[in-house]
Design an enzyme around this catalytic site. Structure first.
Site, PDB file in Angstrom:
ATOM      1  N   THR A  55       0.819  -1.214   0.000  1.00  0.00           N
ATOM      2  CA  THR A  55       0.000   0.000   0.000  1.00  0.00           C
ATOM      3  C   THR A  55       0.851   1.261   0.000  1.00  0.00           C
ATOM      4  O   THR A  55       1.958   1.285   0.542  1.00  0.00           O
ATOM      5  CB  THR A  55      -0.911   0.018   1.240  1.00  0.00           C
ATOM      6  OG1 THR A  55      -1.572   1.282   1.330  1.00  0.00           O
ATOM      7  CG2 THR A  55      -0.119  -0.176   2.523  1.00  0.00           C
TER       8      THR A  55
ATOM      9  N   TYR B  55      -1.997   0.623   9.991  1.00  0.00           N
ATOM     10  CA  TYR B  55      -2.178  -0.089   8.721  1.00  0.00           C
ATOM     11  C   TYR B  55      -0.917   0.005   7.870  1.00  0.00           C
ATOM     12  O   TYR B  55      -0.370  -1.004   7.424  1.00  0.00           O
ATOM     13  CB  TYR B  55      -3.386   0.484   7.970  1.00  0.00           C
ATOM     14  CG  TYR B  55      -3.480   0.027   6.539  1.00  0.00           C
ATOM     15  CD1 TYR B  55      -3.540  -1.324   6.220  1.00  0.00           C
ATOM     16  CD2 TYR B  55      -3.513   0.957   5.487  1.00  0.00           C
ATOM     17  CE1 TYR B  55      -3.618  -1.752   4.903  1.00  0.00           C
ATOM     18  CE2 TYR B  55      -3.599   0.542   4.178  1.00  0.00           C
ATOM     19  CZ  TYR B  55      -3.646  -0.808   3.881  1.00  0.00           C
ATOM     20  OH  TYR B  55      -3.708  -1.223   2.571  1.00  0.00           O
TER      21      TYR B  55
END
Length: 329
Positions: free
Chosen positions: A116, A140
């Site tokens: 990501t 995250y």
């Protein structure tokens, strides 16, 4: 190749599975169906299980003797990661480690990792390149950064393993033929939320922060069509199969759109107005994330085919309308 796809019943994973099958690969999907749907697995075998179950993974690897693994299974909601960091480090990092133990033990040759742009945090450049320092600002992003490091260290220790880590920017859209799309419960992705508001399934859309240092004060993101992103995975696998060296690549189009621009385009595509509310910033949201995508174009020969907000939103809108239709008895 004979391939294992973890999280292959989920939004992105299911699109990749379909394209892998169309390319002639043999695919086994491993998914706990916590957010994925069995019906989204097209043309592949589905094994329901959890990555925390090492014994089940060992049995699966012994049975199939996989040539490669594509790893999608992860938790992905930034605010949720801030509220539940231990859950994110468990699911995204500890479970990745558990999977990689089996990859090493069973001498799998190729690995494609779903990473990501959140690993970059709040970069001080307009377009973010792969060499931009990693400085995640939420659990995250940090959980994915740790997983990338573990994968890189394993590949150094086990030269027979090669990998591609794909750093996604903002994924949206659906299969143009309407076969699969995003079905994640309580999704937080802006385009999906806006399409649901246009359908009357939500009472409006919140803009989280209007005082960012951007032209209209709202966050800017690089939106990529899920079909183009899926194609990048198929290309990455072909690259590794052809002897390509381990690498990390950004997945984006190289241009950004603000939250207000996205909402205006949703209104244009759907022809529907819906309430928009201004709210305070969410924790962990950077002001701007746009990909420098030169390397993926060069290294993989990746050719995006579905660029443009109107195309992405048009396919997302068609999918949401399909989901909203009454189901036959």
């Amino acid at each position: 190749m004979k391939l294992l796809v973890t999280g292959g019943a989920g939004y992105i994973g299911s699109h990749v599975v379909r394209q892998l099958r169309e390319a002639g690969h043999e695919v086994v999907v491993f998914d706990n169906l916590s957010t994925g749907k069995a019906r989204a697995v097209l043309g592949a075998e589905l094994v329901v299980g959890d990555l925390a179950d090492g014994d089940m993974l060992d049995a699966l690897f012994r049975r199939y003797e996989f040539d490669g693994v594509l790893h999608f299974a992860a938790s992905i909601v930034v605010p949720e990661s801030v509220a539940d960091p231990l859950g994110y480090y468990t699911n995204n990092t500890a479970n990745m480690l558990n999977l990689l133990k089996r990859v090493a033990r069973h001498e799998v040759r190729h690995f494609v990792f779903s990473s990501t742009a959140a690993v970059y945090g709040m970069p001080d450049v307009v377009r973010v390149g792969e060499q931009t320092p990693l400085a995640p600002i939420n659990p995250y992003g940090a959980s994915k950064m740790m997983s990338e490091r573990i994968l890189a260290d394993l590949a150094c220790a086990q030269p027979s393993l090669s990998y591609v880590a794909l750093r996604y920017f903002n994924v949206a859209g659906a299969d143009p033929e309407g076969r699969i799309g995003q079905e994640t419960p309580n999704a937080t992705h802006l385009i999906k939320v806006a399409c649901q508001a246009a359908l009357g399934q939500r009472d409006g859309v919140d803009i989280y922060g209007t005082d960012y240092p951007t032209p209209d004060g709202t966050c800017i993101r690089d939106y990529i069509h899920v079909e183009d992103l899926a194609r990048a995975h198929v290309d990455a696998l072909a690259y590794l199969g052809g002897g390509g060296q381990s690498t990390v690549l950004n997945c984006g189009y190289g241009r950004g759109s603000s939250v207000r621009e996205v909402l205006a385009t949703v209104r244009k595509v759907t022809g529907v107005g819906f309430p928009v509310r201004e709210a305070v910033r969410r924790p962990g949201d950077p002001a701007q994330l746009v990909a420098a995508n030169d390397r993926i174009l060069e290294v993989l020969g990746w050719k995006p085919r579905l660029q443009g907000l109107e195309t992405i939103i048009g396919h997302a809108w068609a999918w949401e309308r399909k989901l909203a239709r009454p189901k036959p008895d």
